[in-house]
Design a protein around this motif. Structure first.
Motif, PDB file in Angstrom:
ATOM      1  N   LEU A   5      48.192  53.129  16.588  1.00  0.00           N
ATOM      2  CA  LEU A   5      49.559  53.303  17.058  1.00  0.00           C
ATOM      3  C   LEU A   5      49.974  54.774  17.004  1.00  0.00           C
ATOM      4  O   LEU A   5      50.641  55.280  17.915  1.00  0.00           O
ATOM      5  CB  LEU A   5      50.521  52.449  16.224  1.00  0.00           C
ATOM      6  N   GLU A   8      48.497  56.429  20.032  1.00  0.00           N
ATOM      7  CA  GLU A   8      49.172  55.970  21.249  1.00  0.00           C
ATOM      8  C   GLU A   8      50.528  56.650  21.408  1.00  0.00           C
ATOM      9  O   GLU A   8      50.897  57.071  22.512  1.00  0.00           O
ATOM     10  CB  GLU A   8      49.329  54.451  21.232  1.00  0.00           C
ATOM     11  N   GLU A  12      51.706  59.151  24.353  1.00  0.00           N
ATOM     12  CA  GLU A  12      52.940  58.884  25.094  1.00  0.00           C
ATOM     13  C   GLU A  12      53.845  60.123  25.097  1.00  0.00           C
ATOM     14  O   GLU A  12      54.361  60.524  26.141  1.00  0.00           O
ATOM     15  CB  GLU A  12      53.667  57.698  24.473  1.00  0.00           C
ATOM     16  N   GLU A  24      55.559  50.650  30.315  1.00  0.00           N
ATOM     17  CA  GLU A  24      55.275  49.647  29.287  1.00  0.00           C
ATOM     18  C   GLU A  24      54.178  50.151  28.362  1.00  0.00           C
ATOM     19  O   GLU A  24      53.273  50.859  28.787  1.00  0.00           O
ATOM     20  CB  GLU A  24      54.852  48.330  29.939  1.00  0.00           C
ATOM     21  N   ARG A  25      54.276  49.765  27.091  1.00  0.00           N
ATOM     22  CA  ARG A  25      53.196  50.078  26.148  1.00  0.00           C
ATOM     23  C   ARG A  25      52.596  48.773  25.651  1.00  0.00           C
ATOM     24  O   ARG A  25      53.275  47.761  25.544  1.00  0.00           O
ATOM     25  CB  ARG A  25      53.668  50.984  25.011  1.00  0.00           C
ATOM     26  N   ASN A  26      51.299  48.805  25.417  1.00  0.00           N
ATOM     27  CA  ASN A  26      50.548  47.661  24.897  1.00  0.00           C
ATOM     28  C   ASN A  26      50.744  46.386  25.720  1.00  0.00           C
ATOM     29  O   ASN A  26      51.035  45.324  25.180  1.00  0.00           O
ATOM     30  CB  ASN A  26      50.897  47.419  23.432  1.00  0.00           C
ATOM     31  N   ARG A  28      49.638  43.192  27.359  1.00  0.00           N
ATOM     32  CA  ARG A  28      48.552  42.239  27.099  1.00  0.00           C
ATOM     33  C   ARG A  28      48.437  41.249  28.246  1.00  0.00           C
ATOM     34  O   ARG A  28      49.408  40.653  28.675  1.00  0.00           O
ATOM     35  CB  ARG A  28      48.825  41.469  25.812  1.00  0.00           C
ATOM     36  N   GLU A  33      44.073  44.422  26.809  1.00  0.00           N
ATOM     37  CA  GLU A  33      45.302  45.180  26.637  1.00  0.00           C
ATOM     38  C   GLU A  33      45.173  46.556  27.285  1.00  0.00           C
ATOM     39  O   GLU A  33      44.093  47.145  27.293  1.00  0.00           O
ATOM     40  CB  GLU A  33      45.575  45.360  25.143  1.00  0.00           C
ATOM     41  N   ASP A  35      46.902  50.259  26.875  1.00  0.00           N
ATOM     42  CA  ASP A  35      47.701  50.981  25.888  1.00  0.00           C
ATOM     43  C   ASP A  35      49.032  51.457  26.453  1.00  0.00           C
ATOM     44  O   ASP A  35      50.083  51.201  25.867  1.00  0.00           O
ATOM     45  CB  ASP A  35      46.925  52.177  25.327  1.00  0.00           C
ATOM     46  N   GLU A  48      44.270  54.433  28.939  1.00  0.00           N
ATOM     47  CA  GLU A  48      43.529  54.032  27.741  1.00  0.00           C
ATOM     48  C   GLU A  48      43.554  55.216  26.777  1.00  0.00           C
ATOM     49  O   GLU A  48      43.198  56.337  27.149  1.00  0.00           O
ATOM     50  CB  GLU A  48      42.086  53.673  28.109  1.00  0.00           C
ATOM     51  N   THR A  75      42.999  43.617  33.734  1.00  0.00           N
ATOM     52  CA  THR A  75      44.304  43.528  33.084  1.00  0.00           C
ATOM     53  C   THR A  75      45.361  44.215  33.950  1.00  0.00           C
ATOM     54  O   THR A  75      46.492  43.725  34.068  1.00  0.00           O
ATOM     55  CB  THR A  75      44.252  44.138  31.669  1.00  0.00           C
TER      56      THR A  75
END
Length: 115
Positions: A5, A8, A12, A24-26, A28, A33, A35, A48, A75
């Motif tokens: 995290l 990430e 960001e 959006e983050r993470n 799924r 997923e 990132d 990624e 994804t």
């Protein structure tokens, strides 16, 4: 805060500073997923984030396998299906890699495409 995290969030912050906008983050999906999902003007960017503390044999960016790339692409297709507002945007797959520290990320634009 866990290490993943932390990197990430560093990625960001870096990308926002250079003008990308967080969508959006993470995210799924059924294949895995993503990132970070961001906009670079009108280009939708699937990012990624990779980190390696010891990169003696290969870099953080080089650690993304073909299988992992395929899962990210699948994804991303799921994201586009769930968010039709972005369907007409160009799409790109980037990697933000940290080797050893959070201080200087390597940003690789268009790091891969569906093979």
């Amino acid at each position: 805060m866990n290490q993943g995290l932390m990197y990430e969030l560093a990625a960001e912050r870096f990308l926002c500073q250079v003008g990308l906008e967080l969508i959006e983050r993470n995210f799924r999906g059924s294949y895995g997923e993503i990132d970070l999902i961001m906009l670079d003007r009108r280009t939708l960017v699937f990012i990624e984030v990779r980190q390696r503390s010891r990169s003696r044999f290969y870099s953080a960016a080089a650690s993304i396998s073909a299988k992992k790339r395929s899962r990210i692409v699948k994804t991303a297709l799921g994201f586009l299906k769930e968010n039709p507002i972005y369907r007409n945007n160009y799409c790109r797959f980037d990697v933000v890699a940290f080797d050893d520290t959070c201080d200087s990320p390597l940003w690789i634009k268009s790091a891969f495409t569906e093979e």
